[in-house]
Design a protein around this motif. Structure first.
Motif, PDB file in Angstrom:
ATOM      1  N   VAL A  13      46.260  65.414  13.041  1.00  0.00           N
ATOM      2  CA  VAL A  13      45.819  65.123  14.600  1.00  0.00           C
ATOM      3  C   VAL A  13      46.396  66.502  15.357  1.00  0.00           C
ATOM      4  O   VAL A  13      44.993  66.773  16.269  1.00  0.00           O
ATOM      5  N   PRO A  14      47.589  66.460  15.470  1.00  0.00           N
ATOM      6  CA  PRO A  14      48.132  66.612  16.332  1.00  0.00           C
ATOM      7  C   PRO A  14      47.708  69.190  16.371  1.00  0.00           C
ATOM      8  O   PRO A  14      47.408  69.699  17.360  1.00  0.00           O
ATOM      9  N   GLN A  15      47.064  69.351  15.107  1.00  0.00           N
ATOM     10  CA  GLN A  15      46.790  70.277  15.034  1.00  0.00           C
ATOM     11  C   GLN A  15      45.197  70.307  15.135  1.00  0.00           C
ATOM     12  O   GLN A  15      44.949  71.731  15.769  1.00  0.00           O
ATOM     13  N   ILE A  16      44.534  69.183  15.559  1.00  0.00           N
ATOM     14  CA  ILE A  16      43.211  69.432  15.417  1.00  0.00           C
ATOM     15  C   ILE A  16      42.812  69.584  17.450  1.00  0.00           C
ATOM     16  O   ILE A  16      42.408  70.141  17.783  1.00  0.00           O
TER      17      ILE A  16
ATOM     18  N   MET B  16      55.030  60.692  15.365  1.00  0.00           N
ATOM     19  CA  MET B  16      54.838  61.264  16.390  1.00  0.00           C
ATOM     20  C   MET B  16      56.153  61.555  17.324  1.00  0.00           C
ATOM     21  O   MET B  16      55.310  62.509  18.383  1.00  0.00           O
ATOM     22  N   GLN B  17      56.661  60.859  17.200  1.00  0.00           N
ATOM     23  CA  GLN B  17      57.172  60.680  18.985  1.00  0.00           C
ATOM     24  C   GLN B  17      58.107  62.543  17.905  1.00  0.00           C
ATOM     25  O   GLN B  17      58.371  63.565  19.040  1.00  0.00           O
ATOM     26  N   ALA B  18      58.507  62.415  16.830  1.00  0.00           N
ATOM     27  CA  ALA B  18      59.577  63.299  16.114  1.00  0.00           C
ATOM     28  C   ALA B  18      58.661  64.629  16.471  1.00  0.00           C
ATOM     29  O   ALA B  18      59.250  66.335  17.009  1.00  0.00           O
ATOM     30  N   PHE B  19      57.312  64.660  16.182  1.00  0.00           N
ATOM     31  CA  PHE B  19      56.398  65.705  15.679  1.00  0.00           C
ATOM     32  C   PHE B  19      56.934  66.258  17.672  1.00  0.00           C
ATOM     33  O   PHE B  19      56.850  67.283  17.601  1.00  0.00           O
ATOM     34  N   LEU B  20      56.145  65.437  18.930  1.00  0.00           N
ATOM     35  CA  LEU B  20      55.980  65.962  20.115  1.00  0.00           C
ATOM     36  C   LEU B  20      57.420  66.831  20.881  1.00  0.00           C
ATOM     37  O   LEU B  20      57.696  67.264  21.438  1.00  0.00           O
ATOM     38  N   ILE B  21      58.047  65.613  20.325  1.00  0.00           N
ATOM     39  CA  ILE B  21      59.835  66.171  20.720  1.00  0.00           C
ATOM     40  C   ILE B  21      59.726  67.660  20.552  1.00  0.00           C
ATOM     41  O   ILE B  21      60.528  68.887  21.365  1.00  0.00           O
ATOM     42  N   LEU B  22      59.865  67.691  18.961  1.00  0.00           N
ATOM     43  CA  LEU B  22      60.236  69.477  18.446  1.00  0.00           C
ATOM     44  C   LEU B  22      58.645  69.949  18.752  1.00  0.00           C
ATOM     45  O   LEU B  22      59.774  71.792  19.624  1.00  0.00           O
ATOM     46  N   PHE B  23      57.878  69.824  19.151  1.00  0.00           N
ATOM     47  CA  PHE B  23      57.063  70.693  19.578  1.00  0.00           C
ATOM     48  C   PHE B  23      56.995  70.688  21.169  1.00  0.00           C
ATOM     49  O   PHE B  23      56.802  72.237  21.823  1.00  0.00           O
ATOM     50  N   LEU B  24      57.473  69.557  21.675  1.00  0.00           N
ATOM     51  CA  LEU B  24      57.554  69.920  23.419  1.00  0.00           C
ATOM     52  C   LEU B  24      59.234  70.970  23.420  1.00  0.00           C
ATOM     53  O   LEU B  24      58.974  72.300  24.188  1.00  0.00           O
ATOM     54  N   ALA B  25      60.097  70.933  21.974  1.00  0.00           N
ATOM     55  CA  ALA B  25      61.220  72.214  22.608  1.00  0.00           C
ATOM     56  C   ALA B  25      60.401  73.202  22.209  1.00  0.00           C
ATOM     57  O   ALA B  25      60.914  73.965  23.033  1.00  0.00           O
ATOM     58  N   VAL B  26      59.606  73.038  20.812  1.00  0.00           N
ATOM     59  CA  VAL B  26      59.092  75.143  20.860  1.00  0.00           C
ATOM     60  C   VAL B  26      58.974  75.474  21.770  1.00  0.00           C
ATOM     61  O   VAL B  26      59.237  76.373  22.377  1.00  0.00           O
ATOM     62  N   THR B  27      57.699  74.878  22.265  1.00  0.00           N
ATOM     63  CA  THR B  27      56.525  75.701  23.328  1.00  0.00           C
ATOM     64  C   THR B  27      57.355  75.464  24.334  1.00  0.00           C
ATOM     65  O   THR B  27      57.495  76.813  25.671  1.00  0.00           O
ATOM     66  N   GLY B  28      58.519  74.213  24.799  1.00  0.00           N
ATOM     67  CA  GLY B  28      59.240  74.270  26.579  1.00  0.00           C
ATOM     68  C   GLY B  28      61.056  75.498  26.004  1.00  0.00           C
ATOM     69  O   GLY B  28      60.474  76.405  27.215  1.00  0.00           O
ATOM     70  N   PHE B  29      61.211  76.083  25.493  1.00  0.00           N
ATOM     71  CA  PHE B  29      62.279  77.333  25.027  1.00  0.00           C
ATOM     72  C   PHE B  29      61.516  78.642  25.189  1.00  0.00           C
ATOM     73  O   PHE B  29      61.601  79.814  25.628  1.00  0.00           O
ATOM     74  N   GLU B  30      59.681  78.560  24.490  1.00  0.00           N
ATOM     75  CA  GLU B  30      59.218  79.834  24.714  1.00  0.00           C
ATOM     76  C   GLU B  30      59.351  79.626  26.258  1.00  0.00           C
ATOM     77  O   GLU B  30      58.996  81.131  26.966  1.00  0.00           O
ATOM     78  N   LEU B  45      50.120  75.382  28.209  1.00  0.00           N
ATOM     79  CA  LEU B  45      49.042  75.029  27.498  1.00  0.00           C
ATOM     80  C   LEU B  45      49.214  73.775  27.088  1.00  0.00           C
ATOM     81  O   LEU B  45      49.247  72.540  26.725  1.00  0.00           O
ATOM     82  N   PHE B  46      50.324  74.384  25.304  1.00  0.00           N
ATOM     83  CA  PHE B  46      50.078  73.178  24.639  1.00  0.00           C
ATOM     84  C   PHE B  46      51.694  72.293  25.274  1.00  0.00           C
ATOM     85  O   PHE B  46      51.094  71.022  24.991  1.00  0.00           O
ATOM     86  N   HIS B  47      52.229  72.750  25.653  1.00  0.00           N
ATOM     87  CA  HIS B  47      53.443  72.153  26.326  1.00  0.00           C
ATOM     88  C   HIS B  47      52.827  70.997  27.549  1.00  0.00           C
ATOM     89  O   HIS B  47      53.221  69.566  27.511  1.00  0.00           O
ATOM     90  N   ASP B  48      52.020  70.926  27.393  1.00  0.00           N
ATOM     91  CA  ASP B  48      51.432  70.345  29.073  1.00  0.00           C
ATOM     92  C   ASP B  48      50.804  69.389  28.768  1.00  0.00           C
ATOM     93  O   ASP B  48      50.670  68.022  28.843  1.00  0.00           O
ATOM     94  N   ASN B  49      50.022  69.091  27.624  1.00  0.00           N
ATOM     95  CA  ASN B  49      48.758  68.822  26.720  1.00  0.00           C
ATOM     96  C   ASN B  49      50.207  67.898  25.777  1.00  0.00           C
ATOM     97  O   ASN B  49      49.563  66.301  25.780  1.00  0.00           O
ATOM     98  N   ALA B  50      51.187  68.288  25.137  1.00  0.00           N
ATOM     99  CA  ALA B  50      52.082  67.516  24.480  1.00  0.00           C
ATOM    100  C   ALA B  50      52.322  66.427  24.773  1.00  0.00           C
ATOM    101  O   ALA B  50      52.613  66.172  24.316  1.00  0.00           O
ATOM    102  N   ALA B  51      52.593  66.614  26.492  1.00  0.00           N
ATOM    103  CA  ALA B  51      53.344  66.415  27.672  1.00  0.00           C
ATOM    104  C   ALA B  51      53.376  65.096  27.576  1.00  0.00           C
ATOM    105  O   ALA B  51      53.141  63.404  28.572  1.00  0.00           O
ATOM    106  N   TRP B  52      51.268  64.884  27.886  1.00  0.00           N
ATOM    107  CA  TRP B  52      50.542  63.694  28.319  1.00  0.00           C
ATOM    108  C   TRP B  52      50.021  62.700  26.858  1.00  0.00           C
ATOM    109  O   TRP B  52      50.304  61.781  26.829  1.00  0.00           O
ATOM    110  N   ALA B  53      50.501  63.534  25.814  1.00  0.00           N
ATOM    111  CA  ALA B  53      50.145  62.820  25.026  1.00  0.00           C
ATOM    112  C   ALA B  53      51.856  62.493  24.751  1.00  0.00           C
ATOM    113  O   ALA B  53      51.802  60.804  24.018  1.00  0.00           O
ATOM    114  N   PHE B  54      52.397  62.917  24.274  1.00  0.00           N
ATOM    115  CA  PHE B  54      53.709  62.043  24.552  1.00  0.00           C
ATOM    116  C   PHE B  54      53.639  60.502  25.652  1.00  0.00           C
ATOM    117  O   PHE B  54      54.296  59.485  25.071  1.00  0.00           O
TER     118      PHE B  54
END
Lengths: 531, 368
Positions: A13-16, B16-30, B45-54
């Motif tokens: 899902v995240p990839q999509i 999902m939370q684990a994925f989002l925290i890691l993704f936010l961290a990777v994009t956030g530190f970029e 873009l990814f960081h902002d949208n991941a934030a909304w997903a979170f």
């Protein structure tokens, strides 16, 4: 089965979502540009409604160029009033200097760090005046016949003003052919002065170059003959000879400006984040990543080295590798550059100028200063909106000033004859300053020196194609090469960090990792021993 | 032995939370300028949208926590916190047992409770608020514009470091379960591997909890013990549990002590389990004596209040209490007290006590 479903849910899902956004970005760039108040080249009607060759008034013999003007005015009976209110005629305008009162600012009295000023050298400078006969302070600005209609409206390409002739054209022109060719000003009409200001092509602005008469998209995406082929007045919309647009070399108020938004609106991007950037960043900042793209512009002018003559007492010159002057006896040393990266400053449309009567308080002398800061927003707004980051050409110079009175000085530069105190002929600074200041009726202590100066030219032209515009990382970077590395009055994500927080964070991170390794290591070792 | 402990939504939410925290961290530190990976614009873009997903995930998680009562898992306690810390510092190296067990309604040890609660009520709200302020209060077109981004950026960066450090420690501590991978497997499949003793305690706690819940659904002036007994028996029959291993025997074997006190407050009857728990040898040492012998001076007041309430007809389902044994040592148990009636008149109080391990005592705090 359920397990597989959840793995799919968590991983796919995240990839999509990510894929969706990436493809979304690509779509955005393909959408058409949103424009208002602008007719595209393909839709323009090129219909002649008046044929000036049929006018008898323009077929008679013209003895003087003024006779052409009178012929024009015999039909366009009220136009001279419009022209005589225009600063192309007056070389003067009353504007508020930022933080001070109303002042007269214009080419007549504002000094710059190129040729310094027109006073006492009018006869050569007024080659760029839209009039005939401005030789000195006695010029009659109310005499309509002295208006030079042709310099702006000639479409034959044959009209030319003479050197050192107070605005009169060269001898032997066929004024009938020229006057019958008139039409809306094209870029060669404007360019003859605006490209060549400061004594050479692209010397002053850096973004106004004779190359823009016929240039590629890379040089200027608007004016390019490969594309929209826009003339100056397409943007500098003119009604009743009120030409919109001006530059802060000679003005100081936030009015009568030409903006990108007048066509592109204030929401030109599909991306909201980019549109939001427009609240604090001028369009020009990202879309003019470099200037002087076709020919070099002058970056430094040092008057203090002027006057070096050859063995025979004649003035000399030296060129750089690109054929630009490095040195002229009459003007001093220059540095030219091309493909120049702008410097960036906050700017809110208000400016100040170093008047010839102002006392010098610090060096380098700020010839004009652009007002603005990060904090110029919300309740602090000084102008009509928040300050924005602008790309600026900074021209640095060294020019004479009055050490006794701590003021700038106006030397007399030009004269057709020797012994007239003109520096360009006699090479005597003191004499030329005495003559220039005397001409203006201003005091001079008799002691001069050379001071460093800086002058700010906000950039507006030579807009690059979209794919050449600045990218996020050009500013949002901690690299010292970042475009905004020197604009440090605010927190910029990606550039700025709190060293304390980051250092503590990294130390704790390392300690945690070390703790994990040590704790885990002991467990493994002891675990092995126990078994 | 494997016990089902993490439910479907819980696991989905966790990963999902684990994925989002890691993704936010990777994009956030970029975005913070540490490296280039996605490109700055894409990272934002990814960081902002991941934030909304979170944020959406948080809304669902809050809903879940309250509707299932799982929020109680995060009520902090100081009991056993020292022991738990001691375990990680020294015990674990000596092969000591975990000082606390996983129970169905007490999945977390006291340190976990404290850290997870901190995440829920402090770190994540601060990150969400500072993040959205960072994202949406940065330009003059916003209803409110921050004077500068530096404060929110500083707070957001601190939170990011904290979360990364948390994730590292969290992942490492998953290896301290029954086997190094059992906690990880449990969070993926829901089934956690544990030793027999722990599994049994978990099941007992689960049954106990369900019984308490069932009792809570009853409002009766009458003595409900008989009613519950019948219901229990019916359930056992329905589920085919053999007579020899009666459902309630599980509780009986776990050491349920019975007692009966008359209206004057003197013991009339206690069973062997009761005597064992209180470390008395003979019933004669207790019968006829006042109930105050079962408590220390400080704890007596609570029992007096409860006794008075039950004599007025209430049934008391007590949480954890501390008993005083004959030798002066202390122990922990839960206690139920119901009125003992004859011809509709309350003649005394009877009830059961269920022993609680010292290490489970802290765990029982939530019920209090």
């Amino acid at each position: 089965m359920k397990r597989i479903f959840y793995v799919i849910l968590i991983l796919i899902v995240p990839q999509i979502i990510v894929f969706g956004y990436i493809t979304n970005i690509d779509e955005e760039q393909e959408k058409d540009i949103k424009l208002i108040n602008y007719t595209k080249k393909a839709d323009r009607l090129d219909r002649k409604v008046v044929d000036h060759t049929k006018f008898e008034e323009l077929q008679k013999d013209f003895e003087r160029p003024q006779d052409v003007t009178l012929a024009c005015l015999s039909c366009h009976t009220e136009r001279h009033g419009e022209i005589m209110a225009n600063n192309h005629w007056t070389w003067d305008r009353k504007e508020k200097l930022h933080g001070r009162g109303l002042e007269s600012v214009g080419k007549t009295n504002i000094l710059n760090n190129f040729c310094i000023g027109v006073s006492a050298s009018e006869k050569t400078c007024t080659r760029c005046h839209i009039g005939y006969g401005w030789e000195d302070q006695s010029f009659d600005f109310s005499k309509a016949e002295n208006i030079d209609c042709l310099v702006c409206h000639d479409k034959s390409g044959m009209y030319e003003k003479a050197k050192g002739a107070a605005g009169y054209p060269v001898e032997g022109l066929n004024l009938n052919v020229i006057s019958q060719s008139v039409g809306s000003p094209g870029r060669t009409n404007c360019g003859v002065c605006h490209f060549w200001g400061g004594g050479g092509n692209n010397v002053k602005h850096g973004d106004l170059d004779k190359a823009m008469i016929d240039c590629s998209r890379e040089v200027d995406v608007h004016m390019t003959t490969e594309g929209e082929d826009m003339s100056c007045v397409e943007c500098h919309v003119t009604e009743n000879h009120n030409i919109t647009g001006k530059l802060y070399a000679l003005s100081s108020e936030n009015k009568n400006r030409v903006t990108c938004e007048q066509c592109h609106t204030d929401e030109p991007h599909q991306d909201k984040i980019l549109n939001d950037h427009g609240y604090r960043i001028a369009c020009q900042t990202c879309h003019i990543p470099e200037y002087a793209k076709a020919n070099s512009t002058k970056m430094i002018w040092d008057w203090s080295t002027a006057g070096r003559l050859d063995e025979d007492g004649h003035s000399t010159h030296e060129n750089d590798a690109d054929g630009n002057h490095n040195y002229l006896s009459i003007k001093g040393t220059f540095v030219y550059d091309d493909h120049v990266v702008p410097e960036y400053f906050w700017f809110n449309g208000l400016a100040d100028h170093m008047l010839i009567t102002d006392t010098i308080k610090s060096f380098p002398i700020q010839m004009n200063s652009l007002s603005g800061s990060y904090d110029d927003k919300n309740a602090n707004i000084e102008s009509t909106g928040s300050s924005k980051i602008w790309p600026v050409k900074v021209h640095r110079g060294k020019q004479p000033y009055d050490v006794g009175n701590m003021t700038l000085v106006q030397p007399k530069l030009w004269s057709p004859v020797k012994g007239d105190s003109a520096y360009w002929v006699d090479f005597d600074w003191n004499e030329s300053i005495i003559a220039g200041m005397g001409y203006l009726g201003l005091p001079y202590s008799g002691e001069y020196d050379f001071a460093e100066t800086e002058m700010y030219w906000p950039l507006n032209h030579q807009v690059s194609p979209a794919d050449k515009s600045l990218q996020c990382i050009d500013c949002h970077t901690s690299s010292p090469k970042g475009r905004l590395a020197n604009l440090n009055d605010f927190y910029l994500p990606g550039r700025d960090r709190f060293a304390l927080i980051d250092n503590i964070g990294i130390i704790l991170l390392v300690l945690t990792l070390a703790g994990v390794v040590i704790h885990g290591g002991i467990r493994i070792v002891l675990g092995r021993n126990n078994h | 032995m494997k016990v089902y402990i993490y439910k479907i939504f819980e696991r989905f939410w966790h990963w999902m939370q684990a994925f989002l925290i890691l993704f936010l961290a990777v994009t956030g530190f970029e975005i913070h300028g540490y490296y280039e990976l996605f490109g700055y614009r894409e990272a934002v873009l990814f960081h902002d949208n991941a934030a909304w997903a979170f944020l959406v995930l948080i809304v669902f998680a809050i809903f879940w926590h309250f509707t299932t009562g799982e929020w109680k898992q995060y009520i902090p306690t100081t009991k056993m916190i020292k022991e738990q810390a001691q375990y990680y510092i020294t015990g674990i190296f000596k092969g000591a047992e975990h000082p606390t067990n996983k129970l169905v309604y007490n999945k977390f040890n006291p340190l976990q409770r404290m850290i997870y609660l901190g995440l829920k009520i402090l770190v994540i709200p601060v990150m969400v608020l500072s993040g959205f302020a960072y994202m949406y209060l940065n330009y003059p077109n916003m209803a409110f514009e921050l004077a500068s981004l530096d404060t929110v950026a500083a707070i957001h960066t601190m939170g990011a470091f904290f979360l990364i450090i948390f994730v590292i420690a969290h992942i490492y501590l998953t290896t301290t379960g029954h086997k190094p991978a059992s906690s990880m497997k449990a969070m993926i499949t829901g089934w956690e591997e544990m030793d027999e003793k722990e599994a049994k305690e978990l099941i007992v706690s689960s049954l106990e909890h369900n019984l308490i819940k069932t009792k809570e659904q009853l409002i009766s002036k009458e003595d409900s013990s008989k009613f519950l007994d019948d219901a229990l028996e019916a359930t056992e029959k329905k589920m085919g549990i053999s007579k020899d291993h009666k459902f309630r025997d599980v509780i009986a074997n776990s050491g349920a002590g019975y007692f009966k006190i008359n209206a004057k407050g003197n013991f009339e009857e206690v069973n062997n389990a009761w005597l064992k728990l209180y470390k008395y040898k003979n019933a004669a040492d207790v019968v006829g004596k006042h109930y105050s012998l079962s408590r220390s001076k400080e704890a007596l007041k609570e029992l007096e209040d409860s006794f008075a309430k039950v004599m007025n007809g209430d049934t008391i389902e007590h949480g954890l209490v501390m008993r005083k044994c004959q030798d002066g040592s202390v122990g922990y148990h839960t206690i139920t007290m119901t009125p003992c009636t004859k011809d509709g008149i309350i003649k005394g109080v009877e009830g059961f006590i269920l022993d609680v391990d010292a290490k489970n005592a802290a765990a029982m705090q939530w019920d209090k």
